[in-house]
Design a protein around this motif. Structure first.
Motif, PDB file in Angstrom:
ATOM      1  N   ARG A  96     -55.452 -12.242   3.116  1.00  0.00           N
ATOM      2  CA  ARG A  96     -56.748 -12.646   3.634  1.00  0.00           C
ATOM      3  C   ARG A  96     -56.962 -11.611   5.002  1.00  0.00           C
ATOM      4  NH1 ARG A  96     -60.843 -12.098   5.046  1.00  0.00           N
ATOM      5  NH2 ARG A  96     -62.361 -13.613   5.797  1.00  0.00           N
ATOM      6  N   ALA A  97     -55.649 -10.956   5.472  1.00  0.00           N
ATOM      7  CA  ALA A  97     -56.078 -10.185   6.733  1.00  0.00           C
ATOM      8  C   ALA A  97     -54.772  -9.096   6.592  1.00  0.00           C
ATOM      9  CB  ALA A  97     -55.866 -10.739   8.026  1.00  0.00           C
ATOM     10  N   THR A  98     -55.093  -7.932   7.357  1.00  0.00           N
ATOM     11  CA  THR A  98     -54.282  -6.880   7.500  1.00  0.00           C
ATOM     12  C   THR A  98     -53.601  -7.036   8.862  1.00  0.00           C
ATOM     13  OG1 THR A  98     -55.319  -5.608   6.174  1.00  0.00           O
ATOM     14  CG2 THR A  98     -53.986  -4.626   7.628  1.00  0.00           C
ATOM     15  N   ILE A  99     -52.113  -7.056   8.990  1.00  0.00           N
ATOM     16  CA  ILE A  99     -51.553  -7.427  10.220  1.00  0.00           C
ATOM     17  C   ILE A  99     -51.089  -6.094  10.949  1.00  0.00           C
ATOM     18  CG2 ILE A  99     -49.719  -8.528  11.490  1.00  0.00           C
ATOM     19  CD1 ILE A  99     -51.562 -10.273   9.891  1.00  0.00           C
ATOM     20  N   ASP A 115     -48.598  -4.902   8.694  1.00  0.00           N
ATOM     21  CA  ASP A 115     -48.816  -4.013   7.415  1.00  0.00           C
ATOM     22  C   ASP A 115     -49.247  -2.670   7.844  1.00  0.00           C
ATOM     23  OD1 ASP A 115     -48.930  -6.460   5.346  1.00  0.00           O
ATOM     24  OD2 ASP A 115     -50.720  -7.054   6.582  1.00  0.00           O
ATOM     25  N   ILE A 116     -49.586  -2.565   8.836  1.00  0.00           N
ATOM     26  CA  ILE A 116     -49.890  -1.242   9.805  1.00  0.00           C
ATOM     27  C   ILE A 116     -49.304  -1.230  11.078  1.00  0.00           C
ATOM     28  CG2 ILE A 116     -51.500   0.617  10.374  1.00  0.00           C
ATOM     29  CD1 ILE A 116     -53.524  -0.724   8.441  1.00  0.00           C
ATOM     30  N   GLU A 117     -48.060  -0.410  11.048  1.00  0.00           N
ATOM     31  CA  GLU A 117     -47.684  -0.307  12.500  1.00  0.00           C
ATOM     32  C   GLU A 117     -48.202   0.667  13.469  1.00  0.00           C
ATOM     33  OE1 GLU A 117     -43.178  -0.189  14.274  1.00  0.00           O
ATOM     34  OE2 GLU A 117     -43.414   1.542  12.933  1.00  0.00           O
ATOM     35  N   VAL A 118     -48.627   0.236  14.520  1.00  0.00           N
ATOM     36  CA  VAL A 118     -49.315   1.005  15.486  1.00  0.00           C
ATOM     37  C   VAL A 118     -48.592   0.945  16.967  1.00  0.00           C
ATOM     38  CG1 VAL A 118     -51.471   1.726  16.915  1.00  0.00           C
ATOM     39  CG2 VAL A 118     -51.559   1.219  14.187  1.00  0.00           C
ATOM     40  N   VAL A 119     -47.968   1.869  17.504  1.00  0.00           N
ATOM     41  CA  VAL A 119     -47.369   1.650  18.676  1.00  0.00           C
ATOM     42  C   VAL A 119     -48.074   2.318  19.827  1.00  0.00           C
ATOM     43  CG1 VAL A 119     -45.270   2.434  20.038  1.00  0.00           C
ATOM     44  CG2 VAL A 119     -45.049   2.040  17.517  1.00  0.00           C
ATOM     45  N   GLN A 120     -48.360   1.531  20.828  1.00  0.00           N
ATOM     46  CA  GLN A 120     -49.087   1.948  21.912  1.00  0.00           C
ATOM     47  C   GLN A 120     -48.521   3.170  22.790  1.00  0.00           C
ATOM     48  OE1 GLN A 120     -52.191   0.722  22.324  1.00  0.00           O
ATOM     49  NE2 GLN A 120     -52.026  -1.532  22.179  1.00  0.00           N
ATOM     50  N   ASP A 121     -49.480   3.900  23.355  1.00  0.00           N
ATOM     51  CA  ASP A 121     -49.008   4.843  24.230  1.00  0.00           C
ATOM     52  C   ASP A 121     -48.968   4.120  25.657  1.00  0.00           C
ATOM     53  OD1 ASP A 121     -49.281   6.899  22.507  1.00  0.00           O
ATOM     54  OD2 ASP A 121     -51.589   7.117  22.807  1.00  0.00           O
ATOM     55  N   ASN A 129     -53.199  -0.123   3.401  1.00  0.00           N
ATOM     56  CA  ASN A 129     -53.122  -1.387   3.618  1.00  0.00           C
ATOM     57  C   ASN A 129     -54.367  -2.110   4.022  1.00  0.00           C
ATOM     58  OD1 ASN A 129     -50.241  -1.520   2.739  1.00  0.00           O
ATOM     59  ND2 ASN A 129     -49.689  -0.843   4.302  1.00  0.00           N
ATOM     60  N   PHE A 130     -55.381  -1.449   4.095  1.00  0.00           N
ATOM     61  CA  PHE A 130     -56.514  -2.136   4.738  1.00  0.00           C
ATOM     62  C   PHE A 130     -57.819  -1.533   3.768  1.00  0.00           C
ATOM     63  CE2 PHE A 130     -60.944  -2.332   6.794  1.00  0.00           C
ATOM     64  CZ  PHE A 130     -60.733  -3.418   7.077  1.00  0.00           C
ATOM     65  N   PRO A 131     -58.474  -2.640   3.059  1.00  0.00           N
ATOM     66  CA  PRO A 131     -58.329  -3.764   3.194  1.00  0.00           C
ATOM     67  C   PRO A 131     -57.086  -4.266   2.338  1.00  0.00           C
ATOM     68  CG  PRO A 131     -60.115  -3.259   1.473  1.00  0.00           C
ATOM     69  CD  PRO A 131     -59.862  -2.122   2.268  1.00  0.00           C
ATOM     70  N   PRO A 132     -56.468  -5.353   2.405  1.00  0.00           N
ATOM     71  CA  PRO A 132     -55.286  -5.684   1.883  1.00  0.00           C
ATOM     72  C   PRO A 132     -55.557  -5.822   0.390  1.00  0.00           C
ATOM     73  CG  PRO A 132     -56.179  -7.364   3.084  1.00  0.00           C
ATOM     74  CD  PRO A 132     -56.927  -6.473   3.415  1.00  0.00           C
ATOM     75  N   ASN A 133     -54.358  -5.188  -0.291  1.00  0.00           N
ATOM     76  CA  ASN A 133     -54.448  -5.281  -1.828  1.00  0.00           C
ATOM     77  C   ASN A 133     -53.601  -6.671  -2.329  1.00  0.00           C
ATOM     78  OD1 ASN A 133     -54.317  -5.223  -4.796  1.00  0.00           O
ATOM     79  ND2 ASN A 133     -53.367  -2.985  -4.432  1.00  0.00           N
TER      80      ASN A 133
END
Length: 444
Positions: free
Chosen positions: A316-319, A365-371, A433-437
């Motif tokens: 239902r959502a992408t994490i 689902d999508i890794e994003v690391v902050q600066d 991975n967006f939108p989730p499959n």
């Protein structure tokens, strides 16, 4: 959907009555084994009694019997796992205030700075704000009693009190020639656990923790955002669960239910693996099926992981963000009358696909690391549940020992995770991975 809460005697009593009602008939062998086990227990209790009496009679100073017993209870519970503990009456009251999200008070946020109680800010619309208390004020006395040498908790206890009771604050204010006095009447202070704003064509909802008013706050946020953003222009929602430590179990179920039309939200299993409680969604998605991105990081734990896990498993959502904390256990508050309460770990919980995230966390689902600024790089890595002494082990033995980032910049313009989510929802950035499959396997 069944309603379930961790706070209250009803949960514990209901479970106990059910166990008694379904108690099987024992064989002679099982009775003998039980008797043998009981003998061992009583032998250990006799040992405890012997040690207790020896301390009372021979310790160099006269010990406090009540403190000895309380220390024994605390040690017994903390030996189980990091989340089981004894709550003395004052700590139980503090916990009740936190989970209710409201209390009788003045409406000011305070901190201890150089031994002084300093006002961070008054909350809008509260007695303190209406009386003229300002950010930066130093509270030197409450009802004429000095705060010098007290702890922050002791100061907060003096500031809080029953609704409609008066309190006088003595305040030292910068540039004021002499101390100021404010006589204020305490009122019901509600600490909102949900904040929201329109990010142009995207609805942004921040859930700080799961208190008794969280689900109502979320519904209100969606209602208000639907007024601020025309339906034909609304691209979707960002649900920010970063640094959300958790809270009430039933609130996490209701929040997840707000975005789901059907299916299981979470299940729990206690000591008997065959006795499973399942909690299912009711029809009705408050967002009308709009795209959702959930933000998590190393500070997202417990109830926030239940929400993220349910929405991830149902696709239902992408994490998006970094791996969550990994607290996959349920605690029940068991009141002890006037003696406080105990918080006891009673079950593990499982996401809809049957995953236990205990000591593992939820992988985004999508890794994003902050600066991160150089001066903070050694302060924003959170060691998860798997590194805590005495934690419940992951069922499959695969634990996440590496720390996970838990940094959220104060300036939204510097918030890489938030801005990535906004670009995905607006179609300015693409990701598989967006939108989730629905056909994509759930992360293990």
């Amino acid at each position: 959907m069944r309603r379930f809460t961790l706070v209250g005697a009803g949960v514990v009593l209901g479970a106990a009555l059910m166990l008694v009602a379904t108690q099987p008939r024992f064989s002679p062998a099982s009775i003998a084994n039980a008797a043998s086990a009981s003998t061992d227990v009583y032998r250990q209790l006799n040992l405890f009694g012997d040690v207790f009496e020896r301390i009372r009679s021979d310790y160099v100073d006269q010990p406090d019997d009540a403190k000895l017993v309380e220390a024994a209870i605390k040690s017994m519970l903390t030996s189980l796992d990091p989340h089981s503990e004894y709550l003395p009456p004052d700590k139980q009251r503090d916990m009740n205030v936190k989970t209710r999200g409201e209390f009788g008070g003045l409406g000011i946020q305070v901190l201890m700075e150089n031994g002084a109680v300093k006002v961070v800010s008054p909350i809008e619309g509260t007695p303190a704000q209406k009386a003229g208390v300002l950010s930066g004020d130093v509270i030197t006395a409450v009802d004429g009693k000095s705060l010098e040498g007290v702890t922050l908790d002791e100061a907060v206890d003096r500031l809080r009190g029953p609704i409609n009771t008066p309190v006088t604050l003595t305040i030292k204010r910068a540039n004021a020639e002499k101390p100021l006095e404010f006589k204020i009447v305490r009122d019901r202070i509600v600490i909102p656990s949900v904040h929201w704003r329109a990010e142009g064509d995207v609805g942004y909802i921040k859930v700080n923790e799961f208190t008794e008013n969280t689900n109502d706050g979320l519904k209100n946020a969606i209602d208000e955002l639907s007024k601020d953003i025309p339906k034909d222009k609304l691209k979707g929602y960002i649900i920010d669960l970063r640094n959300n430590p958790g809270g009430l179990f039933d609130q996490s179920i209701m929040v997840a239910d707000d975005f789901l039309d059907r299916g299981e939200i979470v299940s729990t299993r206690g000591r008997d693996p065959d006795k499973i409680q399942r909690f299912n969604a009711r029809s009705g998605d408050l967002t009308g099926g709009k795209p959702i991105i959930v933000l998590v990081n190393g500070g997202s734990a417990s109830a926030s992981e239940i929400v993220a896990g349910a929405l991830q498993d149902h696709r239902r959502a992408t994490i998006l963000g970094t791996r969550s904390f990994g607290k996959g256990s349920v605690q029940t508050i068991i009141p002890l009358g006037s003696n406080g309460a105990i918080r006891l770990t009673t079950a593990r919980y499982y996401t809809p696909s049957g995953r236990s995230i205990q000591a593992k966390g939820i992988e985004p689902d999508i890794e994003v690391v902050q600066d991160v600024p150089d001066n903070l790089k050694d302060k924003v890595e959170v060691k998860g549940e798997a590194t805590r002494a005495g934690h419940l082990k992951a069922e499959d033995g695969k634990e996440q020992l590496a720390p996970s980032q838990a940094y959220v910049p104060e300036d939204p313009k510097q918030d890489k995770q938030l801005n990535t989510a906004l670009e995905l929802l607006r179609g300015l950035q693409a990701n598989k991975n967006f939108p989730p499959n629905p056909e994509t396997p759930v992360p293990n």
